[in-house]
Design an enzyme around this catalytic site. Sequence first.
Site, mmCIF file in Angstrom:
data_model
loop_
_atom_site.group_PDB
_atom_site.id
_atom_site.type_symbol
_atom_site.label_atom_id
_atom_site.label_comp_id
_atom_site.label_asym_id
_atom_site.label_seq_id
_atom_site.Cartn_x
_atom_site.Cartn_y
_atom_site.Cartn_z
ATOM 1 N N SER A 1 -51.528 53.213 -97.627
ATOM 2 C CA SER A 1 -51.132 54.171 -96.595
ATOM 3 C C SER A 1 -50.424 55.382 -97.195
ATOM 4 C CB SER A 1 -50.199 53.491 -95.587
ATOM 5 O OG SER A 1 -50.780 52.310 -95.094
HETATM 6 N N1 SAM Z 1 -49.793 48.331 -96.322
HETATM 7 C C1 SAM Z 1 -50.896 48.530 -97.210
HETATM 8 C C2 SAM Z 1 -50.518 49.231 -98.473
HETATM 9 O O1 SAM Z 1 -49.389 49.705 -98.574
HETATM 10 O O2 SAM Z 1 -51.367 49.278 -99.367
HETATM 11 C C3 SAM Z 1 -51.998 49.271 -96.530
HETATM 12 C C4 SAM Z 1 -52.922 48.361 -95.909
HETATM 13 S S1 SAM Z 1 -54.456 48.961 -95.342
HETATM 14 C C5 SAM Z 1 -54.121 50.432 -94.483
HETATM 15 C C6 SAM Z 1 -54.704 47.755 -94.050
HETATM 16 C C7 SAM Z 1 -54.916 46.356 -94.535
HETATM 17 O O3 SAM Z 1 -54.994 45.495 -93.403
HETATM 18 C C8 SAM Z 1 -56.211 46.141 -95.320
HETATM 19 O O4 SAM Z 1 -55.929 45.628 -96.571
HETATM 20 C C9 SAM Z 1 -57.002 45.165 -94.450
HETATM 21 O O5 SAM Z 1 -57.792 44.272 -95.198
HETATM 22 C C10 SAM Z 1 -55.873 44.451 -93.725
HETATM 23 N N2 SAM Z 1 -56.261 43.763 -92.485
HETATM 24 C C11 SAM Z 1 -57.106 44.167 -91.508
HETATM 25 N N3 SAM Z 1 -57.170 43.228 -90.543
HETATM 26 C C12 SAM Z 1 -56.342 42.216 -90.912
HETATM 27 C C13 SAM Z 1 -55.964 40.967 -90.325
HETATM 28 N N4 SAM Z 1 -56.449 40.550 -89.150
HETATM 29 N N5 SAM Z 1 -55.084 40.195 -90.986
HETATM 30 C C14 SAM Z 1 -54.561 40.584 -92.179
HETATM 31 N N6 SAM Z 1 -54.884 41.755 -92.787
HETATM 32 C C15 SAM Z 1 -55.758 42.560 -92.157
#
Ligand code: SAM
Length: 216
Positions: A61
Amino acid sequence: MMAASNDHLRLIAKLAERGITDSRVLQAMAEVPRDRFVPAECRNQAFDDRALPIEAGQTISQPYMVALMTQELRLSGNESVLEIGTGSGYQTAILARLCRQVTTVERIAELSEQAQLLLAELGFVNIDFHVGDGSLGWAANAPYDGIIVTAGAPEMPLDLYEQLRFDGRLVIPIGTGRPQILQTIVRDEQGPRVTDVCECSFVPLVGEGGWPADDE
Ligand code: SAM
């Protein structure tokens, strides 16, 4: 952790200019080396205020969004926090500097494993990693003082709300298109108290309490 570079310090100054006022959040953002969390080919952009691609088609992000969402949790140091969407582990690291215990759930095992290795190398010991559908929360460690979701949901996932303690805060992007609205939802005795924070754009929360996998 290593001393911040000039680029890193410029980023922190920019976050303050954009309205991040919580000094503990700014301090944590200055201490965690974002360049360690981005792929090698993006390292020269690690301290730009923008989201960047990571493995498995996901993103790390934008620093401003990480700081704003963290600030919305109003952490003072003794909280137990649930993070949904470990991704690169960058937001996880910021949270782990600011609260007692972080539980983080990621649906893509490869990302969780990489984040786990990096955060251990950086010396973090207060993070509990899990692979699974975080749209259902992580009931085993509930209740939480704060829950942060770093992927966008069509509506508030009920399981997450129910895993908050009373007065706990859920920070989550909500909406059926892009932009989504970043919302802070407080679990009140009378029910959810919702505040719209700003527009945002996140990858989808894929799971039972989010979007079907095909929409990704
Ligand atoms: N906070 C992270 C960082 O600092 O790198 C950014 C994460 S990215 C924007 C969103 C993440 O949410 C992805 O890695 C995706 O695989 C995960 N995601 C999506 N749906 C999910 C779920 N139901 N449970 C867990 N993770 C999930």
